[in-house]
Design a protein around this motif. Structure first.
Motif, PDB file in Angstrom:
ATOM      1  N   LEU A   1       0.896  -1.136   0.097  1.00 22.63           N
ATOM      2  CA  LEU A   1      -0.039  -0.027  -0.024  1.00 22.63           C
ATOM      3  C   LEU A   1       0.901   1.289   0.058  1.00 22.63           C
ATOM      4  O   LEU A   1       0.587   2.495  -0.050  1.00 22.63           O
ATOM      5  CB  LEU A   1      -0.933   0.245   1.318  1.00 22.63           C
ATOM      6  N   LYS A   2       2.221   1.069   0.350  1.00 24.44           N
ATOM      7  CA  LYS A   2       2.929   2.356   0.340  1.00 24.44           C
ATOM      8  C   LYS A   2       2.933   3.366  -0.817  1.00 24.44           C
ATOM      9  O   LYS A   2       2.743   4.459  -0.648  1.00 24.44           O
ATOM     10  CB  LYS A   2       4.394   1.922   0.789  1.00 24.44           C
ATOM     11  N   SER A   3       3.201   2.640  -2.041  1.00 29.11           N
ATOM     12  CA  SER A   3       3.306   3.491  -3.194  1.00 29.11           C
ATOM     13  C   SER A   3       2.026   4.387  -3.631  1.00 29.11           C
ATOM     14  O   SER A   3       2.288   5.562  -4.092  1.00 29.11           O
ATOM     15  CB  SER A   3       3.800   2.686  -4.468  1.00 29.11           C
ATOM     16  N   LYS A   4       0.981   3.949  -3.040  1.00 32.72           N
ATOM     17  CA  LYS A   4      -0.316   4.588  -3.315  1.00 32.72           C
ATOM     18  C   LYS A   4      -0.724   5.579  -1.984  1.00 32.72           C
ATOM     19  O   LYS A   4      -1.701   6.239  -1.924  1.00 32.72           O
ATOM     20  CB  LYS A   4      -1.529   3.789  -3.390  1.00 32.72           C
ATOM     21  N   SER A   5       0.206   5.622  -0.859  1.00 34.68           N
ATOM     22  CA  SER A   5      -0.185   6.172   0.525  1.00 34.68           C
ATOM     23  C   SER A   5      -1.558   5.885   0.925  1.00 34.68           C
ATOM     24  O   SER A   5      -2.392   6.678   1.175  1.00 34.68           O
ATOM     25  CB  SER A   5      -0.044   7.536   0.133  1.00 34.68           C
ATOM     26  N   VAL A   6      -1.888   4.489   0.890  1.00 36.19           N
ATOM     27  CA  VAL A   6      -3.249   4.056   1.104  1.00 36.19           C
ATOM     28  C   VAL A   6      -3.472   3.964   2.610  1.00 36.19           C
ATOM     29  O   VAL A   6      -2.288   3.176   3.243  1.00 36.19           O
ATOM     30  CB  VAL A   6      -3.675   2.693   0.472  1.00 36.19           C
ATOM     31  N   ALA A   7      -4.465   4.232   3.402  1.00 29.07           N
ATOM     32  CA  ALA A   7      -4.567   3.972   4.902  1.00 29.07           C
ATOM     33  C   ALA A   7      -5.242   2.683   5.019  1.00 29.07           C
ATOM     34  O   ALA A   7      -6.282   2.461   4.273  1.00 29.07           O
ATOM     35  CB  ALA A   7      -5.533   5.013   5.468  1.00 29.07           C
ATOM     36  N   PHE A   8      -4.863   2.014   5.824  1.00 30.09           N
ATOM     37  CA  PHE A   8      -5.485   0.523   6.503  1.00 30.09           C
ATOM     38  C   PHE A   8      -5.666   0.582   7.813  1.00 30.09           C
ATOM     39  O   PHE A   8      -4.871   0.985   8.686  1.00 30.09           O
ATOM     40  CB  PHE A   8      -4.542  -0.701   5.990  1.00 30.09           C
ATOM     41  N   ILE A   9      -7.244   0.492   8.096  1.00 25.92           N
ATOM     42  CA  ILE A   9      -7.686   0.230   9.437  1.00 25.92           C
ATOM     43  C   ILE A   9      -8.366  -0.878   9.834  1.00 25.92           C
ATOM     44  O   ILE A   9      -9.516  -1.291   9.073  1.00 25.92           O
ATOM     45  CB  ILE A   9      -8.491   1.525   9.604  1.00 25.92           C
ATOM     46  N   TRP A  10      -7.968  -1.705  10.919  1.00 25.61           N
ATOM     47  CA  TRP A  10      -8.923  -2.759  11.314  1.00 25.61           C
ATOM     48  C   TRP A  10      -9.970  -1.992  11.974  1.00 25.61           C
ATOM     49  O   TRP A  10     -10.126  -1.305  12.617  1.00 25.61           O
ATOM     50  CB  TRP A  10      -7.979  -3.628  12.469  1.00 25.61           C
ATOM     51  N   GLU A  11     -10.968  -3.150  11.973  1.00 22.61           N
ATOM     52  CA  GLU A  11     -12.496  -2.843  12.619  1.00 22.61           C
ATOM     53  C   GLU A  11     -12.606  -3.969  13.548  1.00 22.61           C
ATOM     54  O   GLU A  11     -12.738  -5.083  12.956  1.00 22.61           O
ATOM     55  CB  GLU A  11     -13.627  -2.546  11.405  1.00 22.61           C
ATOM     56  N   PHE A  12     -12.924  -3.740  14.782  1.00 24.26           N
ATOM     57  CA  PHE A  12     -13.419  -4.795  15.870  1.00 24.26           C
ATOM     58  C   PHE A  12     -14.437  -4.255  16.647  1.00 24.26           C
ATOM     59  O   PHE A  12     -13.891  -3.375  17.367  1.00 24.26           O
ATOM     60  CB  PHE A  12     -12.207  -5.282  16.524  1.00 24.26           C
ATOM     61  N   MET A  13     -15.419  -4.763  16.514  1.00 26.57           N
ATOM     62  CA  MET A  13     -16.926  -3.890  17.181  1.00 26.57           C
ATOM     63  C   MET A  13     -16.598  -4.121  18.746  1.00 26.57           C
ATOM     64  O   MET A  13     -17.468  -3.373  19.373  1.00 26.57           O
ATOM     65  CB  MET A  13     -17.987  -4.393  16.673  1.00 26.57           C
ATOM     66  N   PHE A  14     -15.947  -5.015  19.179  1.00 26.20           N
ATOM     67  CA  PHE A  14     -15.863  -5.146  20.629  1.00 26.20           C
ATOM     68  C   PHE A  14     -14.668  -4.287  21.322  1.00 26.20           C
ATOM     69  O   PHE A  14     -14.566  -4.029  22.212  1.00 26.20           O
ATOM     70  CB  PHE A  14     -15.482  -6.595  21.115  1.00 26.20           C
ATOM     71  N   THR A  15     -13.944  -3.574  20.480  1.00 24.39           N
ATOM     72  CA  THR A  15     -12.878  -2.834  21.013  1.00 24.39           C
ATOM     73  C   THR A  15     -13.324  -1.625  22.202  1.00 24.39           C
ATOM     74  O   THR A  15     -12.892  -1.748  23.257  1.00 24.39           O
ATOM     75  CB  THR A  15     -12.360  -1.945  19.802  1.00 24.39           C
ATOM     76  N   ARG A  16     -14.686  -1.039  21.762  1.00 30.81           N
ATOM     77  CA  ARG A  16     -15.060  -0.013  22.679  1.00 30.81           C
ATOM     78  C   ARG A  16     -15.482  -0.785  24.367  1.00 30.81           C
ATOM     79  O   ARG A  16     -15.184  -0.112  25.323  1.00 30.81           O
ATOM     80  CB  ARG A  16     -16.525   0.749  22.159  1.00 30.81           C
ATOM     81  N   SER A  17     -16.175  -1.796  24.358  1.00 30.42           N
ATOM     82  CA  SER A  17     -16.532  -2.547  25.606  1.00 30.42           C
ATOM     83  C   SER A  17     -15.487  -3.188  26.134  1.00 30.42           C
ATOM     84  O   SER A  17     -15.238  -3.168  27.232  1.00 30.42           O
ATOM     85  CB  SER A  17     -17.587  -3.584  25.149  1.00 30.42           C
ATOM     86  N   MET A  18     -14.570  -3.755  25.391  1.00 33.44           N
ATOM     87  CA  MET A  18     -13.200  -4.532  25.818  1.00 33.44           C
ATOM     88  C   MET A  18     -12.400  -3.494  26.602  1.00 33.44           C
ATOM     89  O   MET A  18     -12.028  -3.896  27.706  1.00 33.44           O
ATOM     90  CB  MET A  18     -12.544  -5.211  24.785  1.00 33.44           C
ATOM     91  N   PHE A  19     -12.053  -2.253  26.180  1.00 42.28           N
ATOM     92  CA  PHE A  19     -11.091  -1.180  26.748  1.00 42.28           C
ATOM     93  C   PHE A  19     -11.860  -0.175  27.701  1.00 42.28           C
ATOM     94  O   PHE A  19     -11.332   0.574  27.989  1.00 42.28           O
ATOM     95  CB  PHE A  19     -10.466  -0.984  25.710  1.00 42.28           C
ATOM     96  N   GLN A  20     -13.530  -0.324  27.614  1.00 44.45           N
ATOM     97  CA  GLN A  20     -14.133   0.678  28.301  1.00 44.45           C
ATOM     98  C   GLN A  20     -13.655   2.109  27.710  1.00 44.45           C
ATOM     99  O   GLN A  20     -13.382   2.976  28.534  1.00 44.45           O
ATOM    100  CB  GLN A  20     -13.845   0.689  29.683  1.00 44.45           C
ATOM    101  N   THR A  21     -13.776   2.378  26.360  1.00 46.49           N
ATOM    102  CA  THR A  21     -13.123   3.456  25.978  1.00 46.49           C
ATOM    103  C   THR A  21     -14.187   4.535  26.292  1.00 46.49           C
ATOM    104  O   THR A  21     -15.192   4.433  26.556  1.00 46.49           O
ATOM    105  CB  THR A  21     -13.398   3.720  24.295  1.00 46.49           C
ATOM    106  N   PRO A  22     -13.608   6.021  26.183  1.00 44.58           N
ATOM    107  CA  PRO A  22     -14.630   7.123  26.847  1.00 44.58           C
ATOM    108  C   PRO A  22     -15.726   7.243  25.771  1.00 44.58           C
ATOM    109  O   PRO A  22     -16.738   7.960  26.310  1.00 44.58           O
ATOM    110  CB  PRO A  22     -13.450   8.320  26.521  1.00 44.58           C
ATOM    111  N   ASP A  23     -15.736   6.690  24.591  1.00 44.85           N
ATOM    112  CA  ASP A  23     -16.831   6.841  23.608  1.00 44.85           C
ATOM    113  C   ASP A  23     -17.525   5.733  23.672  1.00 44.85           C
ATOM    114  O   ASP A  23     -18.221   5.624  22.499  1.00 44.85           O
ATOM    115  CB  ASP A  23     -16.231   7.374  22.302  1.00 44.85           C
ATOM    116  N   MET A  24     -17.546   4.937  24.604  1.00 46.95           N
ATOM    117  CA  MET A  24     -18.304   3.757  24.654  1.00 46.95           C
ATOM    118  C   MET A  24     -19.508   3.825  24.269  1.00 46.95           C
ATOM    119  O   MET A  24     -20.344   2.951  23.518  1.00 46.95           O
ATOM    120  CB  MET A  24     -18.384   2.806  25.846  1.00 46.95           C
TER     121      MET A  24
END
Length: 341
Positions: A261-284
């Motif tokens: 992805l480097k030559s195209k400067s592409v952004a790659f982002i994982w999605e895991f819907m349990f992140t907010r609840s697992m880590f008790q994020t402020p924006d849960m």
């Protein structure tokens, strides 16, 4: 309370893989809802968590992270729900699941279910709706409700007929102005993707970048990969526009070659819907807001439930059958089980 659980690591075809057990009724914490579960949705995370059980585990494990039910009691700090409310939610993978008579869920990741849906139809939505919403609007950064933002731009959804793809197509079709291209490989899944609102459908079983070019799209602006990340990695790197974005939900057995992805400067982002609840994020509480918005869209007739099969009443036998269907990888939309003890 009664629950269907795994108590030891056994193959799915073993008659003791799932068993019915009796447990004390759970007691809600300050932020919890105690819910009498009426229906559960089945997802790949269920069999992945089952397969991840360690040989030396002794405590029973209740699976299931999609539910609709009725609030029985609320925690001391809960003011937004009360007993009798009909709710739906995906839950928290670090807590006991929804294959049970009663379940605790944090009020910040639950919402009142759509009024126009029964419990089974509502239970099909939470996990996949949150995953799709986060993928499109949190990870890719699209703006829900902005129909001009995506004008003359493209969004590719890989595996459009699966649970996440089915609701992802709908959300993209009604809340963005993007041209939505979905992938499917069978006549019935192609038809389903069009029914969900896709503008184009291509076959992902072969050289799908070539299929895109046949439609007149050499590249796409955004990709939401709801299929095997590793299997589609090179094709995604080829098809994404320079400075585009890719999000994915399926963990990789090997680390993807991010260098592609480097030559195209592409952004790659994982999605895991349990992140907010697992880590008790402020924006849960954002997941409460997402489910509230989805319920509004359903009740307005703008999107629909993705339930395609009601597998009957929850039991060791029906849960085994549901896991078998999930592992076969041929499910269109979502399967649910009703809960009645």
């Amino acid at each position: 309370m009664k629950a269907v659980a795994i108590t030891q690591k056994l193959p799915l075809d073993h008659p003791g893989c799932f068993v019915t057990i009796d447990l004390p009724d759970p007691v809600p914490g300050p932020q919890d809802l105690l819910v009498r579960v009426k229906a559960v949705g089945i997802n790949p995370v269920d069999y992945k968590q089952r397969n991840a059980r360690k040989e030396d585990e002794t405590a029973p494990r209740i699976l299931g992270w999609d539910a609709a039910g009725i609030v029985e009691a609320v925690g001391s700090e809960v003011t937004s729900f009360r007993p009798g409310d009909e709710v739906y939610y995906a839950g928290d993978v670090t807590r006991p699941g929804s294959n049970a008579e009663l379940q605790l869920v944090d009020r910040r990741i639950a919402a009142k279910k759509p009024d126009s849906l029964g419990f089974p139809e509502a239970a099909a939505l939470p996990l996949t709706a949150v995953t799709a919403w986060e993928s499109l609007f949190d990870r890719l950064g699209l703006t829900p409700g902005d129909l001009q933002e995506g004008k003359d731009k493209t969004l590719l959804i890989l595996s459009g007929a699966g649970g996440v793809g089915s609701i992802g197509i709908q959300l993209a079709a009604v809340l963005t102005g993007f041209t939505v291209i979905a992938t499917a490989s069978r006549p019935e899944t192609v038809q389903w993707c069009y029914k969900m609102g896709a503008h184009h459908v291509i076959d992902h079983s072969g050289d799908w970048p070539a299929e895109l070019e046949k439609l007149g799209f050499k590249t796409v602006d955004y990709i939401a990969c709801f299929a095997d990340t590793t299997a589609h990695w090179k094709a995604m790197a080829q098809a994404i526009v320079p400075q585009g974005k890719i999000t994915a939900i399926v963990e990789s057995a090997e680390v993807p070659d991010i260098g592609l992805l480097k030559s195209k400067s592409v952004a790659f982002i994982w999605e895991f819907m349990f992140t907010r609840s697992m880590f008790q994020t402020p924006d849960m509480v954002a997941q409460h807001d997402m489910l509230k918005e989805v319920a509004t869209l359903v009740d307005a007739g703008r999107i629909r439930t993705t339930m395609t099969k009601n597998g009957g009443t929850l039991s060791p036998q029906t849960l085994t059958a549901a896991h078998q269907e999930q592992e076969a990888g041929k499910m269109i939309g979502k399967q649910v089980l009703e809960v009645a003890w």
